[in-house]
Design a protein around this motif. Structure first.
Motif, short mmCIF file in Angstrom:
data_model
loop_
_atom_site.label_atom_id
_atom_site.label_comp_id
_atom_site.label_asym_id
_atom_site.label_seq_id
_atom_site.Cartn_x
_atom_site.Cartn_y
_atom_site.Cartn_z
N HIS A 88 0.83 -1.22 0.00
CA HIS A 88 0.00 0.00 0.00
C HIS A 88 0.86 1.27 0.00
N ALA A 89 2.18 1.09 0.07
CA ALA A 89 3.07 2.26 0.17
C ALA A 89 3.37 2.86 -1.21
N GLY A 120 -1.97 17.06 -11.59
CA GLY A 120 -1.68 16.30 -10.36
C GLY A 120 -0.88 17.13 -9.37
N PHE A 121 -0.82 16.67 -8.13
CA PHE A 121 -0.04 17.36 -7.09
C PHE A 121 0.28 16.37 -5.99
N CYS A 122 1.31 16.70 -5.22
CA CYS A 122 1.67 15.86 -4.08
C CYS A 122 0.85 16.32 -2.87
N PRO A 123 0.02 15.43 -2.29
CA PRO A 123 -0.83 15.83 -1.16
C PRO A 123 -0.04 16.20 0.09
N THR A 124 1.24 15.84 0.12
CA THR A 124 2.08 16.20 1.27
C THR A 124 2.69 17.58 1.08
N HIS A 125 3.27 17.83 -0.08
CA HIS A 125 3.91 19.14 -0.30
C HIS A 125 2.89 20.28 -0.36
N ILE A 126 1.64 19.94 -0.69
CA ILE A 126 0.63 21.01 -0.76
C ILE A 126 0.27 21.51 0.64
N GLU A 132 8.99 16.85 2.65
CA GLU A 132 8.47 15.83 3.56
C GLU A 132 9.32 15.82 4.84
N ILE A 133 8.67 15.81 5.96
CA ILE A 133 9.31 16.10 7.24
C ILE A 133 10.37 15.05 7.65
N GLY A 134 10.27 13.85 7.12
CA GLY A 134 11.19 12.77 7.50
C GLY A 134 12.65 13.10 7.22
N ILE A 187 3.70 15.44 6.21
CA ILE A 187 4.02 14.04 6.51
C ILE A 187 3.35 13.18 5.44
N CYS A 188 4.12 12.32 4.78
CA CYS A 188 3.53 11.46 3.76
C CYS A 188 3.09 10.14 4.40
N PRO A 189 1.77 9.90 4.54
CA PRO A 189 1.31 8.69 5.23
C PRO A 189 1.74 7.42 4.50
N ARG A 190 1.88 7.49 3.18
CA ARG A 190 2.29 6.28 2.44
C ARG A 190 3.74 5.92 2.74
N MET A 191 4.60 6.93 2.81
CA MET A 191 6.01 6.64 3.13
C MET A 191 6.12 6.03 4.52
N LYS A 192 5.26 6.51 5.43
CA LYS A 192 5.36 6.04 6.82
C LYS A 192 4.85 4.60 6.99
#
Ligand code: SF4
Length: 245
Positions: A20-21, A106-112, A171-173, A195-200
């Motif tokens: 799912h990542a 498209g856009f990155c939901p984290t960077h937005i 992304e904060i990581g 924070i990207c929930p998929r990366m986490k």
């Protein structure tokens, strides 16, 4: 990322500890909609960001990363570019080139989640700090930055800059790595929400399980792999605009 590894190294086992990542930005373009858009723009060369599926890469002329995007597009003979899927990275590139660019929405939901208002506040609180943001950020955020860099470019910048304080717009990581590699410097996230929930989803426990079980494996079908590899290879021939800096 896992698919790109499989595209380049088909004989190796590629593991993705959690299927799912994936990347929500990559999911914002499908191969069917891309084919339709290509019919509307028959003269456009298709450039896809590396954060895209293997099928979308296979349907594209060349790939790019955030580190080499300007170089890749400037090196093409084409005058007209269809850029997928990140409109903000595409917009940033369009400020660096004279080519006619059509941007996929498209856009990155984290960077937005990184907002210009918060960066203005942080700049007031930390007047000595340099602001470094990723080109997936919105133009209003990019306009406030001292540097616009890929993740790798940010790490190199943090190491070599004489500035002791950096406001980090990505992304904060990455903050953990920056602090570890530069213990004397202060790093402040431009947004605590980036924070990207998929990366986490990728945790140490899942990495261990995946290595022990040799699963789940990612394997791109050969027909798609060969077409996608042509787009990735073309990018690798062109190289990076940040590498030499
Ligand atoms: S931060 Fe997450 S959603 Fe954004 S590009 Fe990276 S993986 Fe995709």
């Amino acid at each position: 990322m896992a698919e790109t590894a499989s595209i380049l190294c088909p004989d190796k086992v590629v593991l993705l500890p959690d299927m799912h990542a994936g990347c929500p930005l990559a999911d914002m373009v499908t191969v069917e909609r891309l084919r339709q858009k290509k019919m509307e723009l028959p003269n456009a060369t298709v450039v896809c960001y590396i954060n895209s599926s293997a099928e979308v890469k296979a349907e594209s002329d060349v790939c790019c990363t955030s580190a080499n995007a300007v170089n890749v597009i400037e090196s093409l003979d084409a005058r007209e570019i269809l850029f997928v899927p990140d409109q903000y990275l595409g917009h940033y590139i369009s400020t660096k080139t004279d080519k006619k660019m059509t941007l996929w929405p498209g856009f990155c939901p984290t960077h937005i989640r990184i907002h210009p208002e918060r960066i203005k506040e942080l700049k007031q609180e930390n007047p000595q700090a340099k602001v470094v943001v990723h080109p997936e950020c919105q133009p209003e955020v990019i306009a406030l930055a001292d540097e616009v860099l890929s993740t790798g470019g940010l790490c190199r910048f943090a190491h070599k800059t004489e500035a002791n304080e950096i406001i980090v717009g990505t992304e904060i990581g990455i903050i953990h790595r920056l602090r570890k590699e530069n213990p004397g410097k202060k790093f402040t996230p431009a947004s605590e929400q980036a924070i990207c929930p998929r990366m986490k989803l990728i945790t140490l426990e899942k990495v261990l399980w995946s290595l022990e079980e040799k699963a789940p494996q990612v394997k791109v079908p050969e027909e798609i792999r060969l077409k996608a590899k042509a787009a990735v290879d073309k990018m690798l021939e062109i190289g990076s605009d940040e590498r030499a800096k």
